[in-house]
Structures are given as C-alpha cells and as structure tokens.
Motif scaffolding. Structure first.
Motif, short mmCIF file in Angstrom:
data_model
loop_
_atom_site.label_atom_id
_atom_site.label_comp_id
_atom_site.label_asym_id
_atom_site.label_seq_id
_atom_site.Cartn_x
_atom_site.Cartn_y
_atom_site.Cartn_z
N GLY A 79 19.04 118.48 57.29
CA GLY A 79 19.75 118.19 58.53
C GLY A 79 20.10 116.73 58.68
N GLN A 80 20.31 116.04 57.56
CA GLN A 80 20.55 114.61 57.56
C GLN A 80 21.84 114.28 56.81
OE1 GLN A 80 18.73 112.48 59.24
NE2 GLN A 80 17.01 113.80 59.78
N GLY A 81 22.92 114.95 57.16
CA GLY A 81 24.16 114.77 56.44
C GLY A 81 24.95 113.52 56.80
N ASP A 82 24.56 112.84 57.89
CA ASP A 82 25.27 111.63 58.27
C ASP A 82 24.87 110.47 57.36
OD1 ASP A 82 26.47 112.95 60.36
OD2 ASP A 82 24.97 112.34 61.83
N GLY A 83 25.83 109.61 57.08
CA GLY A 83 25.53 108.42 56.30
C GLY A 83 26.12 108.43 54.91
N TYR A 84 25.82 107.40 54.14
CA TYR A 84 26.44 107.23 52.83
C TYR A 84 25.67 106.23 51.99
CZ TYR A 84 28.25 103.21 55.40
OH TYR A 84 28.34 102.08 56.17
N VAL A 85 26.02 106.23 50.70
CA VAL A 85 25.58 105.18 49.78
C VAL A 85 26.82 104.38 49.40
CG1 VAL A 85 24.63 104.63 47.51
CG2 VAL A 85 23.66 106.52 48.85
N LYS A 86 26.73 103.08 49.51
CA LYS A 86 27.85 102.20 49.21
C LYS A 86 27.42 101.22 48.12
CE LYS A 86 30.88 98.93 51.68
NZ LYS A 86 31.18 98.41 53.04
N VAL A 87 28.11 101.23 47.01
CA VAL A 87 27.80 100.35 45.89
C VAL A 87 28.90 99.31 45.76
CG1 VAL A 87 27.49 100.21 43.39
CG2 VAL A 87 26.48 102.11 44.66
N ILE A 88 28.50 98.04 45.70
CA ILE A 88 29.44 96.95 45.49
C ILE A 88 29.30 96.50 44.04
CG2 ILE A 88 30.11 94.63 46.19
CD1 ILE A 88 28.08 96.59 48.62
N TYR A 89 30.41 96.46 43.31
CA TYR A 89 30.34 96.14 41.88
C TYR A 89 31.54 95.30 41.46
CZ TYR A 89 33.86 99.81 41.27
OH TYR A 89 35.01 100.56 41.35
N ASN A 90 31.44 94.72 40.27
CA ASN A 90 32.54 93.96 39.69
C ASN A 90 33.33 94.89 38.78
OD1 ASN A 90 34.27 92.23 38.35
ND2 ASN A 90 32.70 90.68 37.90
N LYS A 91 34.56 95.20 39.15
CA LYS A 91 35.33 96.18 38.38
C LYS A 91 35.70 95.67 36.99
CE LYS A 91 39.59 94.87 40.81
NZ LYS A 91 40.61 95.35 41.78
N GLU A 92 35.53 94.37 36.76
CA GLU A 92 35.86 93.83 35.44
C GLU A 92 34.82 94.20 34.39
OE1 GLU A 92 36.49 89.67 35.93
OE2 GLU A 92 38.23 89.93 37.25
N ASP A 93 33.56 94.21 34.76
CA ASP A 93 32.51 94.58 33.80
C ASP A 93 31.59 95.68 34.32
OD1 ASP A 93 31.04 93.23 35.71
OD2 ASP A 93 30.46 91.57 34.42
N GLY A 94 31.82 96.15 35.54
CA GLY A 94 31.03 97.24 36.09
C GLY A 94 29.69 96.83 36.66
N ARG A 95 29.36 95.54 36.59
CA ARG A 95 28.04 95.10 37.05
C ARG A 95 27.87 95.33 38.54
NH1 ARG A 95 25.78 88.85 36.98
NH2 ARG A 95 24.05 89.22 38.44
N ILE A 96 26.70 95.86 38.93
CA ILE A 96 26.40 96.12 40.33
C ILE A 96 25.97 94.82 41.01
CG2 ILE A 96 24.87 97.36 41.92
CD1 ILE A 96 24.79 99.63 39.84
N LEU A 97 26.67 94.45 42.05
CA LEU A 97 26.42 93.21 42.77
C LEU A 97 25.55 93.41 44.00
CD1 LEU A 97 30.09 91.84 42.69
CD2 LEU A 97 28.23 91.31 41.10
N GLY A 98 25.57 94.61 44.53
CA GLY A 98 24.79 94.90 45.73
C GLY A 98 25.04 96.31 46.20
N GLY A 99 24.42 96.66 47.30
CA GLY A 99 24.60 98.00 47.83
C GLY A 99 24.07 98.12 49.24
N SER A 100 24.56 99.11 49.94
CA SER A 100 24.12 99.38 51.31
C SER A 100 24.02 100.89 51.49
CB SER A 100 25.11 98.78 52.31
OG SER A 100 24.68 98.97 53.63
#
Length: 468
Positions: A393-414
């Motif tokens: 019953g917890q369908g609200d919300g999301y995972v947000k990944v911030i990355y560099n599209k040039e090399d795919g490296r993950i810079l952060g997330g929320s």
C-alpha cells in the motif's frame, strides 16, 4: 579532593562520536577514559534519532491499523494510547543506552562522570558532581562534545508553552494543536509523527521551501504529501510572537508572510526546531589556541585539530551533524591515533528524513549536478510500477538517479517513499565507489522487492526499464 590518571586516549563526550571513539580505541588495545556528565549515548540516543524513530514507529503502527481494512483486517474503535507509545520509546532508549554502557564496560573503558575541560593538549580536568576533580592525562584527546538546540528571539523555551525537541519527547499528553517553528529535517519529522498520531499540525518555515538542502523535486513532492495529510505549511514566513488565549492553555502564534500580511495560528504548544549549534563553550579548546570557525572546531580529514594530539569528531566539527558521520569520524580519528593513516571521505554521506513518506538522498542533487556537470542527466522509477510497494500500500513516490550521461557514472540520488532511508544505502555505495548505471544494472535485484526500483531507475537511464 583531586586525583590523576594516565591513559593512551581520553575522550570528552559520550554521544555517538564519543562512545564510538572509545570502543574503537579499546578494541585496538589502547587504554581509554571516557568523560561524560550526562547520560551515555548523547543527543542521538537519548533525545534525538532513536526516540523520534521509536515514536515514528508508533505513529505508523496506528495508521497501519486504521488502514488495515484494505487487507480484509477490520478493527473497531482504533485508538492511540499516547502514554504507552511514550513508554515504548523509553524502553527502546533504555535498552540501547544500557547496551552502550555494557559494551564500554566489557571493553574496559573507564567511564568518568563529570564535566571535562582541556587544560592542555594532553590533559582534561574533570569536575564531578560532588565538586571534586580528577585530571586525566592522555597521549591523545578526542573531543566529541556534540551539539545543543538553537533558541530564537521572542520564543524563550519554558518547557510548557514553548518547547524544544527534548520536551516534545517527554510530553505526557498528545497536543491537540501543535505549531512547529522550523521546516528542516527535525521539524518535518515531528510534524509527521504528531499528525499521524492525530494532532493538528502547522509548520512555519523562514525559507521559501521545506528542507531547503534537498532535491527540489523531492522536497516539493514531500510538501504536497504532508499537506494532503492535513499538515498546514507556511513557507517564506517569520514567527514573530505568541500570546496565551483564555484559561484552557491555548495560544496564538503570530507569523508574518512574505507580502507583509499576518496570520495567527491557534495551538496548544509551540515547538521550536531551528537547528543545532556545536557545544564548544567551556571545554577549554579555544583558550588553548584551538581553531574554531563559525562556532565549530576545524579539523583535517584525519580529524586532527591544530592542537598537537587533539582530535575532534561529530557535531562539534565542521561536518554534517549526523550520527553516522560521527561514527565514521570516530573510527578515522582512532585509526590515525593508532598509527594507521586514514582519511574520511564525505562525498557519499546519506541523508535520511523519517517523515511520511520517507526521504533518502546521497551525493549531488539534480540542481547541483546540472550546475557543475555538463553531462548531468536524470532517470526515475515510480513505486507505482513496483509490485512490493503496491502490496504494502505504498505506491506513492519514486527513485531518482542523477548520473553523467557521458560515462554513466552515478553522481547522486534521491528516493521518496516507503523504506527510502533503507534503500538509499544502495545508491550511497554506488556514489562512494564511483559506479555507473551499468554497474547497478548488472546487479540482479530480487523480485518482488522495493530495491528493484533502484535498478529500474538505472535501467531507465538506457531506456530499458521493465515496469516504467
């Protein structure tokens, strides 16, 4: 009457940074004295992280019971016993503080009760409750004196009408109407707890938004959710004054809005949550020439101060005031003292907000990433497409990944949603180890789990999300 003792390491303060330092040093075979004048565990264990999360669990259990009908479980006359919730909180705190005491004793840490003050870079003078003193001479000193709540002009804390978080955790009755000054992490968490317990709650925040350091999209989504659950939020507002109304203990809080107009908020209690300041006074550090900036002790990344043999960890330093940061700083200081060169890395500190819904974040937020990285991009996965989230019953919300599209490296997330404070560990590891979205994609995530949403967000970065 006075005495003197000599040890390898003296630790001033028994909170997370202090007791973690003492335990780490003792386990590496150093002789250790820990000086603390209040209860072991510090703010976090006694009047911070642990008791608030215990009450948070009580509030959530209450709401889960009310909403259990969706699973075919029906309960009549569901009530919250506030005194019993507080008892659960107290039992949890007592169990954990007792555990800290046990661990320190088992590792032969000498615990000295009293107020400590540095009188040199190798000795602490401890004044005990009976007025006697004892000097602790040490090869190295670790300062871990923590922080204390900030008060604001016009709202003196009296423990009855105007309270701080410590008082809020010791209430005997649930307030009917609570006004909270401060929309940072602490204010938002208390608002979420007391609202779910049944109180009417208002938040007054000076900044244009709640939790201003968080990702913009995430903090706006949280604000919307809190308001949907009945919390009144006043941003860009200044709390000016309050007055008592009638004989029933009610009050009226006057606030000024950005346009100069005024609003009065009726309440039973005013809770001031505007942050914390380092406890650097009366510990003798500055008098010895210790470097303090903006009210905090300056250290390098090995936690050394400018005084030979003196280290500092936790809320008293320039770093973020988080218990998990204090733990890591404690280990860093002790390793260096014991001759093992080590520097702390602050690039992947997870931030957790135990609101409803929860927030977990790490690394760069979207706004910062787009400022400093030309290839910054965002990929998201909604919990609406996650089977486990819907089951719970917890369908609200999301995972947000911030990355560099040039090399795919993950810079952060929320992450916004159920168990966000648990799920953020996966992205914290990714940021710390400089992993790419492909590294996460190659990791098989169990199904059905909430953690799949992290993998799905990374899959979205290459257009291969399954349930997006």
């Amino acid at each position: 009457m006075s005495g003197k003792s000599v040890v390898d390491i003296a630790v001033l303060g028994g909170g997370p940074g202090g007791y973690a330092s003492a335990l780490a040093a003792a386990r590496l075979k150093a002789s250790v004295t820990l000086v603390e004048y209040e209860t072991l565990g510090g703010t976090c264990l006694n009047v911070g992280c642990i008791p608030t999360k215990a009450l948070n669990r009580c509030a959530q259990a209450y709401q889960d019971t009310i909403k259990a009908g969706m699973y075919g479980v029906h309960a009549d006359n569901v009530k919250l016993d506030f005194q019993k919730a507080m008892k659960f909180k107290n039992q949890t705190v007592n169990q954990l503080t007792g555990g800290v005491q046990y661990l320190l004793n088992a590792n032969k840490v000498n615990i000295l009760k009293g107020k400590g003050r540095l009188i040199s870079n190798s000795s602490i003078l401890v004044t005990k409750d009976d007025g006697s003193t004892e000097e602790v001479v040490a090869k190295n000193i670790i300062i871990a004196t923590g922080s204390k709540e900030i008060e604001i002009h016009g709202f003196p804390i009296d423990g009855r009408n105007v309270i701080n978080s410590t008082h809020a955790l010791a209430l005997s009755e649930l307030p009917k109407k609570l006004a909270i000054i401060g929309g940072g992490v602490i204010g938002v968490e208390f608002a979420s707890i007391f609202r779910r317990m049944g109180a009417e709650v208002s938040i007054v925040e000076l900044s244009p938004s709640l939790i201003p350091n968080e990702d913009e999209e995430t903090r706006e989504a949280l604000k919307w959710s809190l308001e949907e659950n009945g919390i009144r939020i006043y941003t860009n507002c200044v709390a000016q004054s309050y007055e008592k109304c009638g004989i029933d203990g009610g009050m009226s809080l006057k606030i000024e809005q950005k346009d100069g107009s005024h609003v009065k908020i009726e309440c039973d209690k005013i809770l001031v949550c505007v942050g914390r300041k380092a406890s650097v006074e009366e510990i003798g550090f500055s008098e010895l020439g210790g470097d303090i900036k903006k009210g905090r002790i300056v250290t390098d990344n090995s936690m050394k101060t400018n005084l030979d043999g003196v280290y500092a960890v936790g809320d008293v330093t320039m770093s973020e005031q988080l218990a998990h940061v204090a733990y890591q700083e404690a280990r860093t200081a002790v390793l260096n003292i014991m001759g093992k060169a080590y520097e702390i890395d602050y690039s992947a500190v997870p931030h957790c907000i135990y609101s409803s819904p929860e927030i977990g974040s790490v690394g760069m937020n979207e706004q910062l990433a787009r400022k400093i990285c030309s290839g910054a991009a965002v990929a998201k996965s909604s919990f609406q497409g996650n089977g486990k989230a819907l089951i719970e019953g917890q369908g609200d919300g999301y995972v947000k990944v911030i990355y560099n599209k040039e090399d795919g490296r993950i810079l952060g997330g929320s992450i916004l949603g159920s168990k966000a404070t648990e799920l953020i560990a996966q992205l914290a590891l990714a940021v710390n180890k400089k992993l790419s979205v492909m590294d996460v994609i190659k990791t098989i995530h169990a199904h059905p789990t909430l953690s799949e949403a992290v993998g799905e967000a990374c899959l979205a970065a290459i257009g291969l999300e399954l349930h997006g």
